[in-house]
Design a protein around this motif. Sequence first.
Motif, short mmCIF file in Angstrom:
data_model
loop_
_atom_site.label_atom_id
_atom_site.label_comp_id
_atom_site.label_asym_id
_atom_site.label_seq_id
_atom_site.Cartn_x
_atom_site.Cartn_y
_atom_site.Cartn_z
N MET A 1 0.83 -1.19 0.00
CA MET A 1 0.00 0.00 0.00
C MET A 1 0.87 1.25 0.00
O MET A 1 1.72 1.41 0.88
N PRO A 2 0.69 2.16 -0.94
CA PRO A 2 1.44 3.41 -0.92
C PRO A 2 1.07 4.24 0.32
O PRO A 2 -0.10 4.32 0.70
N VAL A 3 2.08 4.86 0.93
CA VAL A 3 1.87 5.61 2.18
C VAL A 3 2.44 7.01 2.05
O VAL A 3 3.57 7.19 1.60
N GLU A 4 1.64 8.00 2.45
CA GLU A 4 2.08 9.39 2.55
C GLU A 4 1.93 9.83 3.99
O GLU A 4 0.86 9.64 4.60
N VAL A 5 2.98 10.41 4.55
CA VAL A 5 2.96 10.84 5.95
C VAL A 5 3.28 12.32 6.02
O VAL A 5 4.32 12.77 5.53
N PHE A 6 2.38 13.09 6.63
CA PHE A 6 2.61 14.51 6.86
C PHE A 6 3.20 14.67 8.26
O PHE A 6 2.66 14.14 9.24
N VAL A 7 4.30 15.39 8.34
CA VAL A 7 5.01 15.55 9.59
C VAL A 7 5.30 17.03 9.82
O VAL A 7 5.40 17.81 8.86
N PRO A 8 5.44 17.46 11.09
CA PRO A 8 5.86 18.84 11.34
C PRO A 8 7.31 19.05 10.95
O PRO A 8 8.10 18.09 10.90
N GLU A 9 7.67 20.28 10.67
CA GLU A 9 9.05 20.59 10.29
C GLU A 9 10.04 20.26 11.39
O GLU A 9 11.24 20.08 11.13
N THR A 10 9.55 20.16 12.63
CA THR A 10 10.41 19.85 13.77
C THR A 10 10.56 18.34 14.00
O THR A 10 11.09 17.93 15.03
N VAL A 11 10.10 17.52 13.08
CA VAL A 11 10.14 16.07 13.27
C VAL A 11 11.57 15.60 13.58
O VAL A 11 12.55 16.13 13.06
N ASN A 12 11.66 14.62 14.44
CA ASN A 12 12.93 13.96 14.74
C ASN A 12 13.53 13.45 13.41
O ASN A 12 12.90 12.64 12.71
N PRO A 13 14.71 13.91 13.04
CA PRO A 13 15.28 13.50 11.74
C PRO A 13 15.47 12.00 11.61
O PRO A 13 15.35 11.45 10.51
N ALA A 14 15.75 11.33 12.71
CA ALA A 14 15.91 9.87 12.65
C ALA A 14 14.59 9.19 12.33
O ALA A 14 14.55 8.21 11.57
N LYS A 15 13.50 9.72 12.88
CA LYS A 15 12.18 9.15 12.58
C LYS A 15 11.82 9.39 11.12
O LYS A 15 11.25 8.52 10.45
N ARG A 16 12.12 10.59 10.62
CA ARG A 16 11.84 10.86 9.21
C ARG A 16 12.62 9.90 8.31
O ARG A 16 12.07 9.34 7.36
N GLU A 17 13.88 9.70 8.63
CA GLU A 17 14.70 8.80 7.82
C GLU A 17 14.14 7.39 7.82
O GLU A 17 14.11 6.71 6.78
N ARG A 18 13.68 6.93 8.97
CA ARG A 18 13.15 5.57 9.06
C ARG A 18 11.84 5.45 8.28
O ARG A 18 11.59 4.43 7.62
N MET A 19 10.99 6.48 8.31
CA MET A 19 9.76 6.45 7.51
C MET A 19 10.10 6.33 6.03
O MET A 19 9.48 5.55 5.30
N GLU A 20 11.07 7.10 5.59
CA GLU A 20 11.47 7.05 4.19
C GLU A 20 12.12 5.72 3.84
O GLU A 20 11.90 5.18 2.75
N THR A 21 12.88 5.17 4.77
CA THR A 21 13.49 3.86 4.55
C THR A 21 12.41 2.79 4.34
O THR A 21 12.58 1.87 3.53
N PHE A 22 11.31 2.93 5.05
CA PHE A 22 10.20 1.98 4.90
C PHE A 22 9.35 2.26 3.67
O PHE A 22 8.34 1.58 3.44
N GLY A 23 9.71 3.28 2.89
CA GLY A 23 9.05 3.51 1.62
C GLY A 23 7.98 4.57 1.60
O GLY A 23 7.32 4.77 0.56
N ALA A 24 7.79 5.28 2.69
CA ALA A 24 6.75 6.32 2.73
C ALA A 24 7.23 7.59 2.04
O ALA A 24 8.43 7.91 2.03
N ARG A 25 6.30 8.32 1.47
CA ARG A 25 6.55 9.68 1.01
C ARG A 25 6.28 10.59 2.20
O ARG A 25 5.15 10.63 2.72
N VAL A 26 7.30 11.31 2.66
CA VAL A 26 7.18 12.15 3.85
C VAL A 26 7.07 13.61 3.40
O VAL A 26 7.92 14.10 2.65
N ILE A 27 6.01 14.29 3.88
CA ILE A 27 5.75 15.67 3.49
C ILE A 27 5.80 16.56 4.71
O ILE A 27 5.09 16.31 5.71
#
Length: 334
Positions: free
Chosen positions: A91-117
Amino acid sequence: MDLDVVRIEKAMQVIDPVFLNTPQYIDEQLCRALGGRTVTVKLETANPVRSFKGRGADLMLSTLAPGTPVVCASSGNFGQAVAYAGRARGMPVEVFVPETVNPAKRERMETFGARVIMAGTDGASARKAAAAHAERHPDRVHLQDGLQAAIAEGAGTIGVELTRGAPGGAGGPGFDVVVLPVGDGALINGVARWMKEHAPGTRIVGVNAEGAPSMLESLRVGHAVSIEHARTFADGIAVRTPLETSVRRARALVDEIVLVTDEAIAAAMELAARTLGIVLEPAGAAGLAAIAEGAVPGDRPATVLTGANPRPEQAGELAARLARPAPDTRTSAR
């Protein structure tokens, strides 16, 4: 009550086994540090998303047609869970996150294939952006942590495991209180739904950060209310406005909400590292902080340690605390 204990039990057969049957035990050194109480810890960190969120996300996605695109907002852990489950289920996944998101969490979301906005400066802004995006694209399913029943029911499988592994075994004396961090409410509502049915003598206590008491204030007045600012380093529970659905469930299921300071959370992170060898992010240590601070009475408490994704500066502060001499806990704390 829209949360169903039968569905919670059946979820044990549906959720990816990588998220189930997590370690649950009593550590003697931790108990000594906490004044000799028999404290059971359940570790929701040893899985691919390092938190309990995978249970609810995977169960929720199992209810959707294969290939369904999904969108959500997250401070990080829910987004990781949806991304991981979405990849596994195609399933394609898009995740909206605040600009202050933990960079490690953002990287892991992207590693799992999500489009992070990136969207706005806080969680509320990200949630609004996700909702607007889903409205513009009706083919997407909009997931909201704490809203859909399946997300809370997936988290409720922790309750199944808690009761089965309680002191004395199934049907034994169990716990007198279960203490859980409260952000969007899926964890506490799902676990409480199971416990109220199968261990009705067990109190369910939630923990808010002192700087983000949105669920406490909402339960106090009987409906969802907003706080102006969430002032806490525990971003996983830094919720300004809980969902009305989550508040309604909590009113029926949760016995009490207590507050803990950021300093108490930091001390609990240190305690978990010293006694259990577990590195937690702040939100994941909130329940332990409440027990350590004496905010929750009971000789046989249980708590869920969930969230092992600290920010780099939080990990640095924890390392600095651990470099200092350990406090003497040979008699008792508090």
